[in-house]
Design a protein around this motif. Structure first.
Motif, PDB file in Angstrom:
ATOM      1  N   TYR A 102     -87.500 208.509  18.451  1.00 35.63           N
ATOM      2  CA  TYR A 102     -87.442 209.109  20.524  1.00 35.63           C
ATOM      3  C   TYR A 102     -87.895 208.655  21.097  1.00 35.63           C
ATOM      4  N   PHE A 103     -89.299 208.530  20.674  1.00 40.58           N
ATOM      5  CA  PHE A 103     -90.031 207.814  22.080  1.00 40.58           C
ATOM      6  C   PHE A 103     -89.820 206.139  22.227  1.00 40.58           C
ATOM      7  N   LEU A 104     -89.816 206.186  20.549  1.00 43.94           N
ATOM      8  CA  LEU A 104     -88.630 204.572  21.394  1.00 43.94           C
ATOM      9  C   LEU A 104     -87.762 204.163  22.171  1.00 43.94           C
ATOM     10  N   LYS A 105     -86.750 205.288  21.760  1.00 41.71           N
ATOM     11  CA  LYS A 105     -85.198 205.506  22.870  1.00 41.71           C
ATOM     12  C   LYS A 105     -85.865 205.557  24.605  1.00 41.71           C
ATOM     13  N   ALA A 106     -86.503 206.671  24.267  1.00 43.83           N
ATOM     14  CA  ALA A 106     -86.907 207.089  25.252  1.00 43.83           C
ATOM     15  C   ALA A 106     -87.768 205.671  26.215  1.00 43.83           C
ATOM     16  N   ALA A 107     -88.690 204.746  25.503  1.00 40.73           N
ATOM     17  CA  ALA A 107     -89.177 203.822  25.877  1.00 40.73           C
ATOM     18  C   ALA A 107     -88.318 202.745  26.111  1.00 40.73           C
ATOM     19  N   ARG A 108     -87.216 202.546  25.915  1.00 41.26           N
ATOM     20  CA  ARG A 108     -86.364 201.686  25.960  1.00 41.26           C
ATOM     21  C   ARG A 108     -84.989 201.816  27.121  1.00 41.26           C
ATOM     22  N   LEU A 109     -85.175 203.058  27.756  1.00 43.00           N
ATOM     23  CA  LEU A 109     -84.172 203.054  28.383  1.00 43.00           C
ATOM     24  C   LEU A 109     -84.611 203.267  29.817  1.00 43.00           C
ATOM     25  N   GLU A 110     -83.787 203.192  31.160  1.00 45.33           N
ATOM     26  CA  GLU A 110     -84.581 202.369  32.091  1.00 45.33           C
ATOM     27  C   GLU A 110     -84.802 203.660  32.827  1.00 45.33           C
ATOM     28  N   SER A 111     -86.259 204.076  32.919  1.00 48.31           N
ATOM     29  CA  SER A 111     -86.621 205.583  34.143  1.00 48.31           C
ATOM     30  C   SER A 111     -87.724 204.882  34.265  1.00 48.31           C
TER      31      SER A 111
ATOM     32  N   PHE B 254     -97.260 198.958  10.241  1.00 47.90           N
ATOM     33  CA  PHE B 254     -97.708 200.263  10.705  1.00 47.90           C
ATOM     34  C   PHE B 254     -98.537 200.173  12.075  1.00 47.90           C
ATOM     35  N   ILE B 255    -100.108 199.568  11.368  1.00 43.62           N
ATOM     36  CA  ILE B 255    -101.160 199.839  12.146  1.00 43.62           C
ATOM     37  C   ILE B 255    -101.107 199.002  13.278  1.00 43.62           C
ATOM     38  N   ASP B 256    -100.125 197.291  12.745  1.00 46.07           N
ATOM     39  CA  ASP B 256     -99.842 196.579  14.044  1.00 46.07           C
ATOM     40  C   ASP B 256     -98.798 196.983  15.348  1.00 46.07           C
ATOM     41  N   ARG B 257     -97.885 198.382  14.814  1.00 48.49           N
ATOM     42  CA  ARG B 257     -97.181 199.091  15.750  1.00 48.49           C
ATOM     43  C   ARG B 257     -97.859 200.292  16.755  1.00 48.49           C
ATOM     44  N   GLN B 258     -98.793 200.458  16.386  1.00 52.72           N
ATOM     45  CA  GLN B 258     -99.603 201.584  16.571  1.00 52.72           C
ATOM     46  C   GLN B 258    -100.826 200.772  18.006  1.00 52.72           C
ATOM     47  N   ILE B 259    -101.204 199.538  17.432  1.00 52.41           N
ATOM     48  CA  ILE B 259    -101.779 198.929  18.513  1.00 52.41           C
ATOM     49  C   ILE B 259    -101.000 198.577  19.851  1.00 52.41           C
ATOM     50  N   ASP B 260    -100.062 198.236  19.358  1.00 53.29           N
ATOM     51  CA  ASP B 260     -98.925 197.772  20.281  1.00 53.29           C
ATOM     52  C   ASP B 260     -99.054 199.506  21.539  1.00 53.29           C
ATOM     53  N   ALA B 261     -98.542 199.795  20.603  1.00 53.12           N
ATOM     54  CA  ALA B 261     -97.881 201.280  21.750  1.00 53.12           C
ATOM     55  C   ALA B 261     -99.608 201.307  22.224  1.00 53.12           C
TER      56      ALA B 261
ATOM     57  N   ILE C 137     -90.585 196.387  22.973  1.00 52.21           N
ATOM     58  CA  ILE C 137     -91.319 196.660  22.081  1.00 52.21           C
ATOM     59  C   ILE C 137     -91.179 196.638  20.237  1.00 52.21           C
ATOM     60  N   PRO C 138     -91.772 196.620  19.983  1.00 49.22           N
ATOM     61  CA  PRO C 138     -91.318 196.710  18.818  1.00 49.22           C
ATOM     62  C   PRO C 138     -90.475 197.869  17.977  1.00 49.22           C
ATOM     63  N   ASP C 139     -89.443 197.793  17.159  1.00 47.51           N
ATOM     64  CA  ASP C 139     -89.008 198.743  16.347  1.00 47.51           C
ATOM     65  C   ASP C 139     -89.948 199.005  15.255  1.00 47.51           C
ATOM     66  N   ILE C 140     -89.568 200.141  14.284  1.00 48.67           N
ATOM     67  CA  ILE C 140     -90.536 201.082  13.063  1.00 48.67           C
ATOM     68  C   ILE C 140     -90.012 199.683  12.092  1.00 48.67           C
ATOM     69  N   PRO C 141     -91.075 199.028  11.274  1.00 48.60           N
ATOM     70  CA  PRO C 141     -90.728 198.502  10.562  1.00 48.60           C
ATOM     71  C   PRO C 141     -89.935 198.423   9.411  1.00 48.60           C
ATOM     72  N   THR C 142     -90.037 197.247   9.250  1.00 47.05           N
ATOM     73  CA  THR C 142     -88.951 197.723   7.349  1.00 47.05           C
ATOM     74  C   THR C 142     -90.091 197.738   6.555  1.00 47.05           C
ATOM     75  N   PRO C 143     -89.566 198.145   5.314  1.00 55.89           N
ATOM     76  CA  PRO C 143     -90.511 198.051   3.844  1.00 55.89           C
ATOM     77  C   PRO C 143     -90.587 196.587   3.435  1.00 55.89           C
ATOM     78  N   LEU C 144     -92.103 196.251   2.863  1.00 54.74           N
ATOM     79  CA  LEU C 144     -92.033 195.488   2.463  1.00 54.74           C
ATOM     80  C   LEU C 144     -92.107 195.362   0.766  1.00 54.74           C
ATOM     81  N   THR C 145     -91.122 194.378  -0.031  1.00 50.81           N
ATOM     82  CA  THR C 145     -90.944 194.914  -1.308  1.00 50.81           C
ATOM     83  C   THR C 145     -91.534 193.269  -1.846  1.00 50.81           C
ATOM     84  N   LEU C 146     -91.863 193.327  -3.140  1.00 45.30           N
ATOM     85  CA  LEU C 146     -91.633 192.401  -4.089  1.00 45.30           C
ATOM     86  C   LEU C 146     -90.770 191.675  -4.840  1.00 45.30           C
ATOM     87  N   PRO C 147     -90.668 190.776  -5.179  1.00 42.32           N
ATOM     88  CA  PRO C 147     -89.752 189.229  -5.069  1.00 42.32           C
ATOM     89  C   PRO C 147     -89.401 189.906  -6.239  1.00 42.32           C
TER      90      PRO C 147
END
Length: 367
Positions: A189-198, A247-254, A301-311
């Motif tokens: 919800y916060f990401l959507k609010a930040a991406r709309l023009e207002s 996720f810490i990188d996203r928090q730092i960005d915000a 603004i970056p989106d929620i990260p996709t979880p990384l997995t082992l190959p």
């Protein structure tokens, strides 16, 4: 005796004065019904207050009249009362909106939408009431969801200036409502609010709320999972730290966005101090922090990260045996086998390295 005469004279005077009033009582005659019906009929469109007065006279004089005239007048009377009652409620709702009485906006708004379920403006005002009064936030968020549905279906966005503005603030309401009980759910919800023009996208509080949602939601969850599952370093423990760091990188960005947008000197310093601690803990130095602050507002603004997995390891192919032609071997004496001693394999047992402690979630930034 004289006193008795005076009392009788007074009683007689009262009867004399009361007589005209009794004489003025209307009777439900055909003449009355015709005249009253005509009064209603002639004014029912352009002078409804006079028409309503006629229906009140009819009901008072002919309460049991169930003919066509009586049915029509009683129906108009009920409709007029309902309409004027609804108008009164709407006026009270408008007053509550202008006076910023948020509790009354919700109370009266419920009554308005009961008769006007498609009134998007009322849903929007009720949905935004939680931003003005935190005590109304939980109930307000229910109407915010409905308002968003209506706007996305093409309903008017008034009293806001644009559709994007209305959707931004309504999504912000939903994010704030989820932040306390389900912080991870608040992030979209916060990401959507930040991406709309207002103008909301220039409000540092939006990004501070987003940083808190990351910290109290996925960062806290992944940190707890790491501590519970990983006691030694392994591919899985390294992967867990990589996911946590995303996720810490996203928090730092915000938090960087909130810091860059804050103009109050004291507030800016407090946020900068917090950002510096978080950035240094993540990157082991402050190198690059000033560059981040300089460009963060111009970057998406970056989106929620996709979880990384082992190959997934490649499957080992099974060799296909090659057919050997059968021959008759020449008999050779078979010597008695002397079993050779198997060489002991060289085994080096490495001492496990202690698992690195995951970066703990930052303390909640000061509001």
């Amino acid at each position: 005796m004289r006193q008795t005469i005076k009392l009788l004279a007074l009683a007689g005077a009262l009867l004399i004065f009361a007589a005209p009033a009794l004489a003025q009582t209307k009777e439900c005659t055909d003449e009355f019904k015709t005249a009253t019906y005509k009064k209603w009929y002639d004014n029912r469109k352009d002078h409804q207050d006079i028409a309503f007065q006629a229906t009140e006279e009819w009901i008072a004089t002919c309460p049991n009249e169930e003919g066509p005239y009586g049915v029509a007048l009683k129906k108009f009377n009920a409709a007029y009362k309902a309409a004027t009652g609804a108008e009164t409620i709407k006026k009270q709702f408008e007053e509550a909106y202008l006076k910023k009485n948020y509790a009354e906006q919700i109370r009266l708004g419920k009554q308005v939408i009961a008769s006007e379920p498609d009134n998007s403006a009322v849903y929007i005002i009720m949905g935004l009431a939680g931003l003005g009064d935190a005590a109304q936030l939980s109930e307000s968020s229910q109407y915010a969801k409905k308002a968003i549905e209506m706007l996305e279906a093409g309903k008017p966005f008034l009293p806001l200036a644009t559709k994007d503005q209305a959707l931004a603030y309504l999504n912000n309401v939903l994010g704030k409502a989820a932040l306390k009980t389900a912080p991870a759910d608040a992030i979209p919800y916060f990401l959507k609010a930040a991406r709309l023009e207002s103008e909301l996208k220039k409000n540092p509080q939006l990004y501070l709320d987003l940083a808190n949602a990351y910290g109290e939601g996925p960062i806290a969850t992944l940190s707890d999972e790491y501590k519970a599952k990983h006691t030694i370093e392994s591919p899985e423990s390294k992967l867990a730290i990589e996911n946590l760091n995303q996720f810490i990188d996203r928090q730092i960005d915000a938090l960087a966005r909130a810091t860059a947008l804050t103009t109050n000197p004291a507030g800016k310093k407090a946020l900068m101090d917090l950002l510096t601690v978080l950035y240094k803990d993540r990157n082991k130095s402050e190198t690059g922090l000033n560059e981040l602050l300089a460009k963060v507002l111009s970057a998406p603004i970056p989106d929620i990260p996709t979880p990384l997995t082992l190959p997934t390891p490649a499957a080992t192919p099974t060799p296909t045996p090659t057919a050997t032609p059968t021959t008759t071997p020449t008999a050779t004496p078979t010597p008695s086998p002397t079993p050779a001693k198997a060489a002991a394999p060289s085994v080096t047992t490495a001492s496990p390295k202690p698992a690195p402690s995951p970066t703990p979630p930052p303390k909640k930034p000061p509001r």
